[in-house]
Design a protein around this motif. Sequence first.
Motif, PDB file in Angstrom:
ATOM      1  N   PHE A  44       0.852  -1.199   0.031  1.00 31.90           N
ATOM      2  CA  PHE A  44      -0.055   0.148  -0.014  1.00 31.90           C
ATOM      3  C   PHE A  44       0.786   1.227  -0.019  1.00 31.90           C
ATOM      4  O   PHE A  44       1.407   1.481   1.117  1.00 31.90           O
ATOM      5  CB  PHE A  44      -0.931  -0.126   1.280  1.00 31.90           C
ATOM      6  CG  PHE A  44      -1.904  -1.246   1.321  1.00 31.90           C
ATOM      7  CD1 PHE A  44      -2.926  -1.079   0.563  1.00 31.90           C
ATOM      8  CD2 PHE A  44      -1.521  -2.337   1.830  1.00 31.90           C
ATOM      9  CE1 PHE A  44      -4.066  -1.951   0.688  1.00 31.90           C
ATOM     10  CE2 PHE A  44      -2.496  -3.477   1.823  1.00 31.90           C
ATOM     11  CZ  PHE A  44      -3.649  -3.512   1.358  1.00 31.90           C
ATOM     12  N   GLN A  45       1.030   1.783  -1.168  1.00 31.01           N
ATOM     13  CA  GLN A  45       1.842   2.945  -1.322  1.00 31.01           C
ATOM     14  C   GLN A  45       1.405   4.380  -0.903  1.00 31.01           C
ATOM     15  O   GLN A  45       0.227   4.369  -0.579  1.00 31.01           O
ATOM     16  CB  GLN A  45       2.275   3.177  -2.865  1.00 31.01           C
ATOM     17  CG  GLN A  45       3.394   4.300  -3.276  1.00 31.01           C
ATOM     18  CD  GLN A  45       4.155   4.131  -2.374  1.00 31.01           C
ATOM     19  OE1 GLN A  45       4.741   5.084  -1.544  1.00 31.01           O
ATOM     20  NE2 GLN A  45       5.324   3.154  -2.692  1.00 31.01           N
ATOM     21  N   GLN A  46       2.316   5.290  -0.590  1.00 28.27           N
ATOM     22  CA  GLN A  46       1.766   6.530   0.283  1.00 28.27           C
ATOM     23  C   GLN A  46       1.926   7.605  -0.668  1.00 28.27           C
ATOM     24  O   GLN A  46       1.648   8.731  -0.225  1.00 28.27           O
ATOM     25  CB  GLN A  46       2.439   6.554   1.609  1.00 28.27           C
ATOM     26  CG  GLN A  46       2.458   5.334   2.465  1.00 28.27           C
ATOM     27  CD  GLN A  46       0.911   5.321   3.016  1.00 28.27           C
ATOM     28  OE1 GLN A  46       0.442   6.211   3.700  1.00 28.27           O
ATOM     29  NE2 GLN A  46       0.647   4.022   2.784  1.00 28.27           N
ATOM     30  N   GLN A  47       2.597   7.583  -1.777  1.00 25.03           N
ATOM     31  CA  GLN A  47       2.661   8.883  -2.662  1.00 25.03           C
ATOM     32  C   GLN A  47       2.197   8.712  -3.939  1.00 25.03           C
ATOM     33  O   GLN A  47       2.147   7.562  -4.454  1.00 25.03           O
ATOM     34  CB  GLN A  47       4.320   9.228  -2.691  1.00 25.03           C
ATOM     35  CG  GLN A  47       5.112   9.407  -1.364  1.00 25.03           C
ATOM     36  CD  GLN A  47       5.542   8.527  -0.557  1.00 25.03           C
ATOM     37  OE1 GLN A  47       6.003   7.403  -1.284  1.00 25.03           O
ATOM     38  NE2 GLN A  47       5.571   8.436   0.496  1.00 25.03           N
ATOM     39  N   LEU A  48       1.735   9.579  -4.435  1.00 24.18           N
ATOM     40  CA  LEU A  48       1.294   9.631  -5.952  1.00 24.18           C
ATOM     41  C   LEU A  48       2.527   9.759  -6.879  1.00 24.18           C
ATOM     42  O   LEU A  48       3.691  10.274  -6.560  1.00 24.18           O
ATOM     43  CB  LEU A  48       0.509  11.029  -6.285  1.00 24.18           C
ATOM     44  CG  LEU A  48      -0.889  11.073  -5.769  1.00 24.18           C
ATOM     45  CD1 LEU A  48      -1.230  12.405  -6.124  1.00 24.18           C
ATOM     46  CD2 LEU A  48      -1.719   9.988  -6.282  1.00 24.18           C
ATOM     47  N   GLY A  49       2.456   8.807  -7.816  1.00 25.79           N
ATOM     48  CA  GLY A  49       3.552   8.983  -9.069  1.00 25.79           C
ATOM     49  C   GLY A  49       4.617   7.683  -8.755  1.00 25.79           C
ATOM     50  O   GLY A  49       5.347   7.709  -9.601  1.00 25.79           O
ATOM     51  N   GLY A 177       1.916   2.790   7.154  1.00 22.84           N
ATOM     52  CA  GLY A 177       2.790   2.701   5.937  1.00 22.84           C
ATOM     53  C   GLY A 177       3.984   1.793   6.335  1.00 22.84           C
ATOM     54  O   GLY A 177       4.501   0.927   5.514  1.00 22.84           O
ATOM     55  N   ARG A 178       4.352   2.124   7.606  1.00 25.03           N
ATOM     56  CA  ARG A 178       5.541   1.256   7.956  1.00 25.03           C
ATOM     57  C   ARG A 178       5.260  -0.152   8.209  1.00 25.03           C
ATOM     58  O   ARG A 178       5.939  -1.119   7.642  1.00 25.03           O
ATOM     59  CB  ARG A 178       6.331   1.856   9.268  1.00 25.03           C
ATOM     60  CG  ARG A 178       7.386   1.295   9.781  1.00 25.03           C
ATOM     61  CD  ARG A 178       8.052   1.690  10.942  1.00 25.03           C
ATOM     62  NE  ARG A 178       8.561   3.178  10.759  1.00 25.03           N
ATOM     63  CZ  ARG A 178       8.952   3.838  11.549  1.00 25.03           C
ATOM     64  NH1 ARG A 178       9.147   3.630  12.879  1.00 25.03           N
ATOM     65  NH2 ARG A 178       9.564   5.111  11.181  1.00 25.03           N
ATOM     66  N   GLU A 179       4.063  -0.408   8.802  1.00 30.54           N
ATOM     67  CA  GLU A 179       3.821  -1.791   8.989  1.00 30.54           C
ATOM     68  C   GLU A 179       3.343  -2.622   7.628  1.00 30.54           C
ATOM     69  O   GLU A 179       3.778  -3.687   7.753  1.00 30.54           O
ATOM     70  CB  GLU A 179       2.380  -1.907  10.062  1.00 30.54           C
ATOM     71  CG  GLU A 179       1.811  -3.091  10.430  1.00 30.54           C
ATOM     72  CD  GLU A 179       0.771  -3.186  11.190  1.00 30.54           C
ATOM     73  OE1 GLU A 179       0.193  -4.247  11.596  1.00 30.54           O
ATOM     74  OE2 GLU A 179       0.262  -2.238  11.627  1.00 30.54           O
ATOM     75  N   ASP A 180       2.589  -1.652   6.863  1.00 27.26           N
ATOM     76  CA  ASP A 180       2.374  -2.216   5.482  1.00 27.26           C
ATOM     77  C   ASP A 180       3.784  -2.676   4.764  1.00 27.26           C
ATOM     78  O   ASP A 180       3.822  -3.705   4.122  1.00 27.26           O
ATOM     79  CB  ASP A 180       1.867  -1.418   4.668  1.00 27.26           C
ATOM     80  CG  ASP A 180       0.372  -0.811   5.081  1.00 27.26           C
ATOM     81  OD1 ASP A 180      -0.283  -1.917   5.892  1.00 27.26           O
ATOM     82  OD2 ASP A 180      -0.028   0.138   4.757  1.00 27.26           O
ATOM     83  N   LYS A 181       4.839  -2.009   4.917  1.00 25.03           N
ATOM     84  CA  LYS A 181       6.073  -2.261   4.417  1.00 25.03           C
ATOM     85  C   LYS A 181       6.726  -3.564   4.723  1.00 25.03           C
ATOM     86  O   LYS A 181       7.078  -4.580   4.049  1.00 25.03           O
ATOM     87  CB  LYS A 181       7.210  -1.157   4.632  1.00 25.03           C
ATOM     88  CG  LYS A 181       8.441  -1.555   3.988  1.00 25.03           C
ATOM     89  CD  LYS A 181       9.270  -0.503   4.353  1.00 25.03           C
ATOM     90  CE  LYS A 181       9.985  -0.533   5.540  1.00 25.03           C
ATOM     91  NZ  LYS A 181      10.915   0.282   5.891  1.00 25.03           N
ATOM     92  N   TYR A 182       6.689  -3.775   6.051  1.00 21.25           N
ATOM     93  CA  TYR A 182       6.972  -5.066   6.557  1.00 21.25           C
ATOM     94  C   TYR A 182       6.044  -6.454   6.297  1.00 21.25           C
ATOM     95  O   TYR A 182       6.812  -7.356   6.250  1.00 21.25           O
ATOM     96  CB  TYR A 182       7.273  -4.888   8.394  1.00 21.25           C
ATOM     97  CG  TYR A 182       8.442  -4.187   8.568  1.00 21.25           C
ATOM     98  CD1 TYR A 182       9.706  -4.835   8.623  1.00 21.25           C
ATOM     99  CD2 TYR A 182       8.486  -2.912   8.676  1.00 21.25           C
ATOM    100  CE1 TYR A 182      10.882  -4.072   8.993  1.00 21.25           C
ATOM    101  CE2 TYR A 182       9.515  -2.081   9.301  1.00 21.25           C
ATOM    102  CZ  TYR A 182      10.691  -2.713   9.241  1.00 21.25           C
ATOM    103  OH  TYR A 182      12.053  -1.917   9.681  1.00 21.25           O
ATOM    104  N   ILE A 183       4.741  -6.058   6.520  1.00 22.85           N
ATOM    105  CA  ILE A 183       4.001  -7.267   6.023  1.00 22.85           C
ATOM    106  C   ILE A 183       4.331  -7.690   4.499  1.00 22.85           C
ATOM    107  O   ILE A 183       4.532  -8.935   4.515  1.00 22.85           O
ATOM    108  CB  ILE A 183       2.562  -6.705   6.487  1.00 22.85           C
ATOM    109  CG1 ILE A 183       2.286  -6.575   7.742  1.00 22.85           C
ATOM    110  CG2 ILE A 183       1.638  -7.678   5.582  1.00 22.85           C
ATOM    111  CD1 ILE A 183       1.057  -5.870   8.054  1.00 22.85           C
ATOM    112  N   PHE A 184       4.504  -6.640   3.752  1.00 24.18           N
ATOM    113  CA  PHE A 184       4.774  -7.297   2.341  1.00 24.18           C
ATOM    114  C   PHE A 184       6.060  -7.565   2.126  1.00 24.18           C
ATOM    115  O   PHE A 184       6.162  -8.752   1.606  1.00 24.18           O
ATOM    116  CB  PHE A 184       4.542  -5.815   1.621  1.00 24.18           C
ATOM    117  CG  PHE A 184       5.082  -6.070   0.063  1.00 24.18           C
ATOM    118  CD1 PHE A 184       3.856  -6.572  -0.470  1.00 24.18           C
ATOM    119  CD2 PHE A 184       6.081  -5.756  -0.433  1.00 24.18           C
ATOM    120  CE1 PHE A 184       4.042  -6.923  -2.018  1.00 24.18           C
ATOM    121  CE2 PHE A 184       6.355  -5.841  -1.929  1.00 24.18           C
ATOM    122  CZ  PHE A 184       5.269  -6.462  -2.698  1.00 24.18           C
TER     123      PHE A 184
END
Length: 203
Positions: A44-49, A177-184
Amino acid sequence: MMKRYECMERLGSRLADELVVLSLGGAVDEWFNAAPHMREASLFQQQLGCVTGEAFGLSVGLPHRRIVSLDTDGGLLFNLGILATLGNEQPENLFVVVWDNECYQSIGGPRTHTAAGRVNLAEIARGCGVENAFVADNYDDFETHCERGLAAKEPYVVIAKTDGVLEPGIKRKHSDGREDKYIFVRHVEKTEGITIMGPSEHN
């Protein structure tokens, strides 16, 4: 126009071991609910582009794995140069879906350039060398492009024309976002049998 949530449900039903990168905004909560079996496999990304660019990076790093980018019209317009990269590099395992609701929904709905009817993101992609780039404005066409895109051996882009109405009554994604990164990352490590990030260090 189609409902984005229903498109997500139809796409999600076709996914199993793919990896997904998606944009911020309402699409995050909708995907969290529409494809619950893909939660750990979704970044789940946090920035456009950044969405399709990150998905391209994954497709290069994991060439044997199907990568799905769930971008938005606003997000893709922030970085049209990624289409030129796809046209030149021709990744064989990247399927890009762009939810085009013609507005920046997460900040109140100001219109994007696609709303005027003169900007066609699929034509821009084809002009950049992505031959398989199409617009879908009905569910039958969308499902056809999902089937073809997930099986293609070259980059495949479908611009899905959806409305700007958020699906009511869905659960909010509760991780940051930090948790999402680790899960992924842990999901990729587990399914690929590799180590990306070692154990945390204790000071």
